[in-house]
Design an enzyme around this catalytic site. Structure first.
Site, PDB file in Angstrom:
ATOM      1  N   LYS A   1     -38.947 -61.609  57.455  1.00  0.00           N
ATOM      2  CA  LYS A   1     -38.984 -61.425  58.911  1.00  0.00           C
ATOM      3  C   LYS A   1     -37.690 -61.975  59.493  1.00  0.00           C
ATOM      4  O   LYS A   1     -37.329 -63.126  59.260  1.00  0.00           O
ATOM      5  CB  LYS A   1     -40.192 -62.153  59.510  1.00  0.00           C
ATOM      6  CG  LYS A   1     -40.203 -62.139  61.061  1.00  0.00           C
ATOM      7  CD  LYS A   1     -41.470 -62.759  61.649  1.00  0.00           C
ATOM      8  CE  LYS A   1     -41.349 -62.929  63.165  1.00  0.00           C
ATOM      9  NZ  LYS A   1     -42.526 -63.555  63.779  1.00  0.00           N
TER      10      LYS A   1
ATOM     11  N   ASP B   1     -37.298 -65.654  69.001  1.00  0.00           N
ATOM     12  CA  ASP B   1     -38.561 -65.113  69.498  1.00  0.00           C
ATOM     13  C   ASP B   1     -38.946 -65.816  70.801  1.00  0.00           C
ATOM     14  O   ASP B   1     -39.577 -66.871  70.785  1.00  0.00           O
ATOM     15  CB  ASP B   1     -39.660 -65.285  68.444  1.00  0.00           C
ATOM     16  CG  ASP B   1     -40.988 -64.686  68.903  1.00  0.00           C
ATOM     17  OD1 ASP B   1     -40.999 -63.977  69.938  1.00  0.00           O
ATOM     18  OD2 ASP B   1     -42.016 -64.921  68.223  1.00  0.00           O
TER      19      ASP B   1
ATOM     20  N   LYS C   1     -43.222 -66.903  75.937  1.00  0.00           N
ATOM     21  CA  LYS C   1     -43.837 -68.126  75.422  1.00  0.00           C
ATOM     22  C   LYS C   1     -43.631 -69.281  76.401  1.00  0.00           C
ATOM     23  O   LYS C   1     -42.615 -69.320  77.081  1.00  0.00           O
ATOM     24  CB  LYS C   1     -43.186 -68.530  74.090  1.00  0.00           C
ATOM     25  CG  LYS C   1     -43.514 -67.669  72.900  1.00  0.00           C
ATOM     26  CD  LYS C   1     -42.786 -68.192  71.660  1.00  0.00           C
ATOM     27  CE  LYS C   1     -43.007 -67.309  70.450  1.00  0.00           C
ATOM     28  NZ  LYS C   1     -44.378 -67.309  69.933  1.00  0.00           N
TER      29      LYS C   1
ATOM     30  N   ASP D   1     -37.359 -68.212  63.678  1.00  0.00           N
ATOM     31  CA  ASP D   1     -38.231 -67.069  63.402  1.00  0.00           C
ATOM     32  C   ASP D   1     -37.571 -66.065  62.450  1.00  0.00           C
ATOM     33  O   ASP D   1     -38.112 -65.000  62.187  1.00  0.00           O
ATOM     34  CB  ASP D   1     -38.646 -66.392  64.723  1.00  0.00           C
ATOM     35  CG  ASP D   1     -40.055 -65.817  64.665  1.00  0.00           C
ATOM     36  OD1 ASP D   1     -40.816 -66.210  63.765  1.00  0.00           O
ATOM     37  OD2 ASP D   1     -40.377 -64.970  65.517  1.00  0.00           O
TER      38      ASP D   1
ATOM     39  N   ASP E   1     -45.506 -60.594  72.121  1.00  0.00           N
ATOM     40  CA  ASP E   1     -45.193 -61.749  71.271  1.00  0.00           C
ATOM     41  C   ASP E   1     -45.657 -61.534  69.826  1.00  0.00           C
ATOM     42  O   ASP E   1     -45.343 -62.322  68.946  1.00  0.00           O
ATOM     43  CB  ASP E   1     -45.829 -63.015  71.864  1.00  0.00           C
ATOM     44  CG  ASP E   1     -45.205 -64.287  71.314  1.00  0.00           C
ATOM     45  OD1 ASP E   1     -44.162 -64.193  70.633  1.00  0.00           O
ATOM     46  OD2 ASP E   1     -45.762 -65.372  71.572  1.00  0.00           O
TER      47      ASP E   1
ATOM     48  N   GLU F   1     -44.476 -59.577  67.698  1.00  0.00           N
ATOM     49  CA  GLU F   1     -43.342 -58.695  67.392  1.00  0.00           C
ATOM     50  C   GLU F   1     -43.034 -58.621  65.903  1.00  0.00           C
ATOM     51  O   GLU F   1     -42.559 -57.603  65.415  1.00  0.00           O
ATOM     52  CB  GLU F   1     -42.105 -59.151  68.169  1.00  0.00           C
ATOM     53  CG  GLU F   1     -41.286 -60.292  67.532  1.00  0.00           C
ATOM     54  CD  GLU F   1     -42.055 -61.596  67.357  1.00  0.00           C
ATOM     55  OE1 GLU F   1     -43.014 -61.808  68.124  1.00  0.00           O
ATOM     56  OE2 GLU F   1     -41.716 -62.390  66.460  1.00  0.00           O
TER      57      GLU F   1
ATOM     58  N   ARG G   1     -44.890 -58.463  63.241  1.00  0.00           N
ATOM     59  CA  ARG G   1     -45.632 -57.448  62.491  1.00  0.00           C
ATOM     60  C   ARG G   1     -45.115 -56.041  62.791  1.00  0.00           C
ATOM     61  O   ARG G   1     -45.242 -55.143  61.961  1.00  0.00           O
ATOM     62  CB  ARG G   1     -47.129 -57.570  62.797  1.00  0.00           C
ATOM     63  CG  ARG G   1     -47.495 -57.323  64.233  1.00  0.00           C
ATOM     64  CD  ARG G   1     -48.885 -57.788  64.575  1.00  0.00           C
ATOM     65  NE  ARG G   1     -48.975 -59.252  64.659  1.00  0.00           N
ATOM     66  CZ  ARG G   1     -50.100 -59.921  64.886  1.00  0.00           C
ATOM     67  NH1 ARG G   1     -51.239 -59.274  65.045  1.00  0.00           N
ATOM     68  NH2 ARG G   1     -50.095 -61.242  64.962  1.00  0.00           N
TER      69      ARG G   1
HETATM   70  N1  BES Z   1     -43.092 -66.266  65.550  1.00  0.00           N
HETATM   71  C1  BES Z   1     -44.415 -66.346  66.029  1.00  0.00           C
HETATM   72  C2  BES Z   1     -45.338 -67.144  65.112  1.00  0.00           C
HETATM   73  C3  BES Z   1     -45.048 -68.604  64.954  1.00  0.00           C
HETATM   74  C4  BES Z   1     -45.711 -69.532  65.728  1.00  0.00           C
HETATM   75  C5  BES Z   1     -44.166 -69.050  64.005  1.00  0.00           C
HETATM   76  C6  BES Z   1     -45.462 -70.877  65.557  1.00  0.00           C
HETATM   77  C7  BES Z   1     -43.912 -70.395  63.837  1.00  0.00           C
HETATM   78  C8  BES Z   1     -44.563 -71.309  64.607  1.00  0.00           C
HETATM   79  C9  BES Z   1     -45.008 -64.955  66.187  1.00  0.00           C
HETATM   80  O1  BES Z   1     -44.126 -63.954  66.514  1.00  0.00           O
HETATM   81  C10 BES Z   1     -45.989 -65.041  67.334  1.00  0.00           C
HETATM   82  O2  BES Z   1     -45.555 -65.261  68.424  1.00  0.00           O
HETATM   83  N2  BES Z   1     -47.256 -64.844  67.028  1.00  0.00           N
HETATM   84  C11 BES Z   1     -48.267 -64.897  67.999  1.00  0.00           C
HETATM   85  C12 BES Z   1     -49.205 -63.725  67.783  1.00  0.00           C
HETATM   86  C13 BES Z   1     -50.224 -63.545  68.860  1.00  0.00           C
HETATM   87  C14 BES Z   1     -49.558 -63.052  70.127  1.00  0.00           C
HETATM   88  C15 BES Z   1     -51.246 -62.582  68.365  1.00  0.00           C
HETATM   89  C16 BES Z   1     -49.015 -66.218  67.843  1.00  0.00           C
HETATM   90  O3  BES Z   1     -49.206 -66.639  66.709  1.00  0.00           O
HETATM   91  O4  BES Z   1     -49.345 -66.827  68.850  1.00  0.00           O
HETATM   92 ZN    ZN Z   2     -42.172 -64.261  65.941  1.00  0.00          ZN
HETATM   93 MN    MN Z   3     -43.812 -63.808  68.643  1.00  0.00          MN
END
Ligand code: BES
Ligand code: ZN
Ligand code: MN
Length: 466
Positions: free
Chosen positions: A236, A241, A248, A259, A318, A320, A322
């Site tokens: 990834k 992000d 966020k 990220d 957010d 993104e 996937r």
């Molecule tokens: N990059 C984040 C996941 C992440 C969170 C990595 C904390 C490292 C530490 C990912 O892109 C994300 O924002 N995921 C969201 C998904 C949700 C919107 C379904 C999440 O985990 O909150």
């Molecule tokens: Zn992310």
């Molecule tokens: Mn994200």
């Protein structure tokens, strides 16, 4: 760091002799046995240290006695941790040259070298005052090969950690592509916007469209004759992000330069292959871009078409990672490889489930997952298998597209895995979620705060043993 092999470490010139002590036993140094063990009752429990001045008794000014725990429980994982710990202790007393006096049942060169390099790591590029580091370690009873391999692993980890620690303004999609093109023995193709569009990567491009920094689709190849196996590794590569329009909160955004830790891992592994030249065909794939809010950003409600023709309703901008991985997985599925492994800081839910102790792993082949877990265990990278129950798919149902990009918060790591599965075709696949382990906010075992180089040891070893 320089590693030198000598036949007798006990009489070499150095600042500190690091003497291993198995619990309940003696060291090879009379002075250490007399003072540390007999006078002060030092036991040699795993990781305990005792620093001793030698006052001219031997060429080294100091001896650091370090506990190895029980002799029959000592292994390469423990050696790596001990080596990192010894280096950190010696940094504190500003020692530069160490001699390792360990007596082990295995060639400890490999694990001691990686451990020392992990322990010696600091991200001080932007600091006026540099961290104290050890310059040289002298060892005996180790092979040249084990040192060479240990150095290659250590270098790979340093490379990955540096890249993930760098600010997003440095580690841009373009920078990742530049690195990918610079590796010896690796053939790299970088696709820009037009080409990405022609390849049909509508999900990846949607994520990228909010940032002025152009996306890069990076495909690195390690070719060889009669490969034993063909493996694709996907990282990834979200260089920052912000969450996009579903922005966020500040505290969650703070570390989001990391990220692209999956991409950093893949770059580090591809870069290291030249040291080993394995008889394995390896593809390294990164869909690199930023996820930013702006007037050109993709929006909740947008419908995207991925490379395999499946449509995705954007439920949350957010989620993104996937989306970018979806197109990368379609691409990898068309390469004719035996196995695809993706590694990603994908979900906060994985971090909630497993903390910073283990990465989550799932996929479509239990045997491959088991082999990856075993490889990780042997190398100090714990992974824990998470389920991919078909029911998870229900929460991704969309009224107007084939699926949504997010579902329920509950079971979030598995739901993300089930989403990715839609883009994998006719190939063995494993997905490693490193959201919890890629970046530490406090030291853990041999690692300091910051980027950890997660996945490098596992993926490189996995490829080498294919
Ligand atoms: N990059 C984040 C996941 C992440 C969170 C990595 C904390 C490292 C530490 C990912 O892109 C994300 O924002 N995921 C969201 C998904 C949700 C919107 C379904 C999440 O985990 O909150
Ligand atoms: Zn992310
Ligand atoms: Mn994200």
């Amino acid at each position: 760091m320089e590693i030198k092999i000598v036949s007798d470490v006990r009489n070499t010139e150095c600042d500190v002799i690091v003497a291993g002590l198995y619990e309940g036993e003696q060291t090879a140094h009379e002075i250490a046995n007399t003072y540390a063990i007999e006078k002060d009752g030092f036991k040699g429990k795993f990781g305990q240290t005792y620093l001793l001045q030698t006052y001219g008794a031997i060429p080294a000014a100091k001896i650091l006695v370090i506990g190895l725990g029980k002799r029959d429980e000592f292994n390469e994982n423990k050696m790596r941790e001990i080596s990192a710990k010894a280096v950190k202790k010696c940094q504190q007393i500003k020692a530069k040259t160490l001699a390792y006096d360990f007596e082990t049942s295995f060639d400890y060169g490999w694990s001691a070298t990686i451990g020392a390099m992990i322990g010696n790591y600091a991200f001080d590029k932007y600091k006026s005052e540099k961290a104290d580091r050890v310059d040289k370690i002298i060892m005996s009873n180790v092979s040249e090969d084990s040192i060479k391999s240990g150095k290659a692993f250590g270098d790979a980890m340093t490379f990955a950690r540096d890249l993930a620690n760098e600010p997003a303004e440095f580690a841009t999609p373009e920078k990742l592509a530049e690195y990918a093109k610079s590796f010896d023995g690796i053939e790299t193709e970088v696709s820009d916007y037009e080409k990405i569009k022609n390849m049909g990567m509508g999900a990846f491009l949607a994520v990228a469209q909010g940032s002025p920094k152009p996306p890069k689709f990076i495909h690195m190849k390690h070719y060889c004759e009669n490969p034993k196996k063909k493996i694709a590794i996907i990282g990834k590569g979200i260089c920052f992000d912000s969450g996009g329009l579903d922005i966020k909160p500040p505290s969650s955004m703070l570390t989001m330069k990391d990220d692209m830790s999956g991409a950093a891992c893949v770059l580090a592994v591809m870069r290291a292959l030249k040291e080993f030249n394995p008889q394995v065909e390896v593809h390294g794939i990164i869909a690199a871009c930023e996820n930013m809010p702006s007037g050109t950003s993709y929006k909740p409600g947008d419908i995207l078409t991925a490379k395999n023709g499946k449509t995705i309703e954007v439920d949350n901008t957010d989620a993104e990672g996937r989306l970018t991985l979806a197109d990368a997985l379609c691409f990898a599925s068309e390469l004719g490889v035996d196995e695809v492994i993706d590694i990603a800081t994908l979900t906060g839910a994985c971090m909630v489930a497993l903390g910073t102790v283990a990465a989550g792993i799932m996929g479509n082949d239990d045997d491959m997952i088991a082999r990856l877990i075993e490889t990780g265990d042997k190398n100090g990278e714990t992974m824990w298998k998470l389920p991919m129950f078909p029911e998870y798919k229900d929460s991704l149902k969309s009224d107007i597209a084939d699926m949504k990009n997010t579902g329920s918060r509950n079971g979030g790591a598995s739901i993300a895995g089930v989403f990715l599965k839609e883009f994998v075709k006719d190939v063995k696949w494993a997905h490693i979620d490193i959201a919890g382990v890629a970046y530490l906010d406090k030291p853990q075992k041999e690692l300091i705060k910051g980027a950890t180089g997660a996945g490098v040891r596992t993926l490189l070893n996995y490829i080498l043993q294919a």
